[in-house]
Scaffold this motif. Structure first.
Motif, PDB file in Angstrom:
ATOM      1  N   GLY A  86       0.823  -0.994  -0.091  1.00 33.33           N
ATOM      2  CA  GLY A  86       0.507   0.209  -0.110  1.00 33.33           C
ATOM      3  C   GLY A  86       0.840   1.216  -0.192  1.00 33.33           C
ATOM      4  O   GLY A  86       0.889   1.989  -0.643  1.00 33.33           O
ATOM      5  N   GLU A  98       1.293   4.133  -2.692  1.00 33.29           N
ATOM      6  CA  GLU A  98       0.707   5.684  -2.442  1.00 33.29           C
ATOM      7  C   GLU A  98       2.515   6.429  -3.176  1.00 33.29           C
ATOM      8  O   GLU A  98       2.385   7.341  -3.132  1.00 33.29           O
ATOM      9  CB  GLU A  98       0.552   5.526  -1.113  1.00 33.29           C
ATOM     10  CG  GLU A  98       0.576   7.106   0.168  1.00 33.29           C
ATOM     11  CD  GLU A  98       0.731   7.209   1.347  1.00 33.29           C
ATOM     12  OE1 GLU A  98       0.255   5.971   1.662  1.00 33.29           O
ATOM     13  OE2 GLU A  98       1.755   7.518   1.841  1.00 33.29           O
ATOM     14  N   LYS A 114      -1.446  -3.093  -8.109  1.00 35.14           N
ATOM     15  CA  LYS A 114      -2.424  -1.641  -7.039  1.00 35.14           C
ATOM     16  C   LYS A 114      -2.182  -2.498  -5.899  1.00 35.14           C
ATOM     17  O   LYS A 114      -1.909  -3.398  -5.398  1.00 35.14           O
ATOM     18  CB  LYS A 114      -3.703  -2.119  -7.128  1.00 35.14           C
ATOM     19  CG  LYS A 114      -3.936  -1.652  -9.241  1.00 35.14           C
ATOM     20  CD  LYS A 114      -4.764   0.039  -8.892  1.00 35.14           C
ATOM     21  CE  LYS A 114      -5.141   0.147 -10.432  1.00 35.14           C
ATOM     22  NZ  LYS A 114      -4.241  -0.485 -11.022  1.00 35.14           N
ATOM     23  N   ASN A 133      -3.939  -1.540  -2.936  1.00 31.72           N
ATOM     24  CA  ASN A 133      -5.484  -0.566  -2.424  1.00 31.72           C
ATOM     25  C   ASN A 133      -6.072  -1.679  -1.753  1.00 31.72           C
ATOM     26  O   ASN A 133      -5.811  -3.052  -1.288  1.00 31.72           O
ATOM     27  CB  ASN A 133      -6.007  -0.715  -4.346  1.00 31.72           C
ATOM     28  CG  ASN A 133      -6.713  -1.756  -4.898  1.00 31.72           C
ATOM     29  OD1 ASN A 133      -6.648  -2.985  -4.106  1.00 31.72           O
ATOM     30  ND2 ASN A 133      -6.922  -1.833  -5.232  1.00 31.72           N
ATOM     31  N   ASP A 134      -7.482  -1.009  -1.372  1.00 26.62           N
ATOM     32  CA  ASP A 134      -8.053  -1.774  -0.109  1.00 26.62           C
ATOM     33  C   ASP A 134      -8.634  -3.349  -0.556  1.00 26.62           C
ATOM     34  O   ASP A 134      -8.269  -3.748   0.265  1.00 26.62           O
ATOM     35  CB  ASP A 134      -9.187  -0.888  -0.001  1.00 26.62           C
ATOM     36  CG  ASP A 134      -8.871   0.332   1.164  1.00 26.62           C
ATOM     37  OD1 ASP A 134      -7.861  -0.232   1.538  1.00 26.62           O
ATOM     38  OD2 ASP A 134     -10.006   0.890   0.896  1.00 26.62           O
TER      39      ASP A 134
END
Ligand code: ATP
Length: 426
Positions: free
Chosen positions: A233, A237, A249, A251-252
């Motif tokens: 993550g 970022e 990715k 991500n969540d």
């Protein structure tokens, strides 16, 4: 800060007595040969944090190979492996493994190059390290046993909970440190210190100069962490993740799926393959091939990624609640287990998940009782017909139309009648 902190009692407290005894003795043997021995790197950082770390790295001002051989002689069970071209050795006995390196100084010809190495002092050796918190050593010489060497402010940074490079060319020298820094930051819940963060951002593009093998190694280290999604993550970022592959990715969705993966594999941790296949789940077939060749993934990992995407292509057909077990089997047979687990975790449809689960726990083990030899004995000619009838029996078992040997024999007879195959006399 030098010599004020004594790690002797922490070593005794946090390391198993067998290892404590070994490093004590190793310091004495080195001293007798006129060499100085130090405990370095992650274990020193973790001892300062009050944590155990059984990966022992020792550095000797002198000759690591000679010292390793001497130490090997003290224990019958000890296996010594030497790498003269790198001036390193490792010792292994029972559950333990210790790495021993000759203290060295390094310089880099250009970004991405492997370093040029020459013998050096412990201070030189610590100076080539990635972060201040990893650049501390404990002296193992008998008269200074346990004294901390901290030339670069490691203790201060541990207290401030920051990750800091030793000099401003650190990421230029070796951009894999970008991934390492993110990994330590997230593992320890530290913060990358602001100047280091600026340098990291400045040098992110240099990750392009790093070989796929080295990137893969760092990615595997991330995926070996307790919660790899944190580092992924943060890498996303900071714009670092696209340097591994543009479509990755952090991500969540990934966070949620990694948590699910841990629940599924508990009490063990998910394998690197399972995590990596989840990371690559949304990639196209072509992107998966790019990732495989860029990171030079070993065959088993490559198969997991390819299979996972292939199963994803069929996943919609598994959402039908009325689908027969034999059809589930046909759709999922032949793919790697990790690829199926990946799809089980990645899918959000309950029926699909149930069908994959059913395949994994039951259907894949279902086999007919009759064998190819039995079928031949019953008059089926060898060749494709055997395969066809074996599948017919297996499908009948899967769909519970055959539950006994007699049921299977009846199906074979029916097949023989409808196919009017003359009995084989061979
Ligand atoms: P971990 O706790 O993840 O095992 P570690 O600190 O033991 O971490 P290793 O990858 O085993 O990490 O490396 C040992 C030591 O070597 C590190 O503590 C660091 O000092 C040094 N090191 C490793 N990789 C690099 C690098 N790319 N650049 C500079 N120093 C490095």
């Amino acid at each position: 800060m030098m010599g004020n902190i004594d790690l002797a009692s922490k070593i005794a407290e946090k390391l198993p007595s067998e290892l404590t005894h070994f490093i004590h003795l190793a310091g004495e043997v080195a001293e007798q040969q006129g060499q100085h021995l130090y405990l370095v790197g992650g274990v020193v950082r973790d001892l300062m944090l009050g944590q155990a770390n059984l990966d022992l790295d020792l550095v000797v001002e002198g000759n690591a190979i000679d010292l390793a051989r001497q130490l090997g002689k003290l224990n019958d069970q000890c296996q010594v492996t030497t790498h003269p071209q790198f001036q390193t050795a490792n010792l292994q006995w029972s559950r333990w493994r210790v790495d021993l390196t000759t203290a060295r100084a390094e310089s880099y010809a250009h970004p991405g190059a492997l370093p040029t190495v020459q013998p050096g002092s412990i201070k030189d050796d610590l100076c080539r390290r990635d972060f201040t918190i990893n650049a501390m050593a404990a002296d193992l010489s008998p008269d200074r046993y346990g004294a901390l060497l901290d030339y670069y402010g490691g203790v201060k940074d541990l207290q401030a909970k920051v990750i800091r490079v030793l000099h401003e060319k650190s990421f230029t020298d070796d951009a894999t440190r970008i991934l390492r820094g993110i990994r330590y930051e997230q593992r320890l819940s530290f913060r990358i210190e602001p100047d280091t963060l600026e340098l990291l951002k400045r040098d992110t593009s240099l990750l392009d100069t790093i070989s796929g093998d080295r990137i893969r190694h760092e990615l595997e280290l991330i995926l070996d962490e307790a919660c790899p999604e944190k580092a992924l993550g943060r890498a996303a970022e900071l714009g670092v993740l696209p340097k591994i592959h543009l479509s990755l990715k952090g991500n969540d969705w990934l966070k949620q799926k990694f948590e699910q993966a841990r629940r599924l594999t508990a009490p063990n941790l998910p394998s690197v393959g399972l995590y990596l296949a989840l990371c690559a789940y949304h990639l196209t077939g072509e992107e998966v091939e790019q990732l495989i060749s860029h990171l030079r993934l070993p065959k088993t990992l490559a198969v997991t990624l390819r299979d996972s995407v292939a199963v994803r292509g069929k996943i919609k057909t598994l959402a039908d609640a009325k689908i027969k077990p034999s059809l589930i089997y046909r759709r999922l047979d032949g793919y790697s287990l990790l690829a199926l687990m990946t799809n089980l975790i990645a899918s959000d449809d309950n029926t699909t998940r149930q069908h994959i689960q059913q395949f994994l726990s039951k259907l894949r083990h279902v086999k007919p009782v009759l064998t190819g030899n039995d079928l031949q004995a019953m008059g089926i000619a060898s060749g494709p017909a055997i395969k066809e009838v074996l599948w017919l029996l297996q499908a009948a078992r899967l769909d519970r139309q055959a539950t006994t040997k007699r049921d299977e024999e009846q199906l074979v007879k029916d097949w023989l009648t409808s196919n009017q195959t003359p009995p084989s006399h061979s």
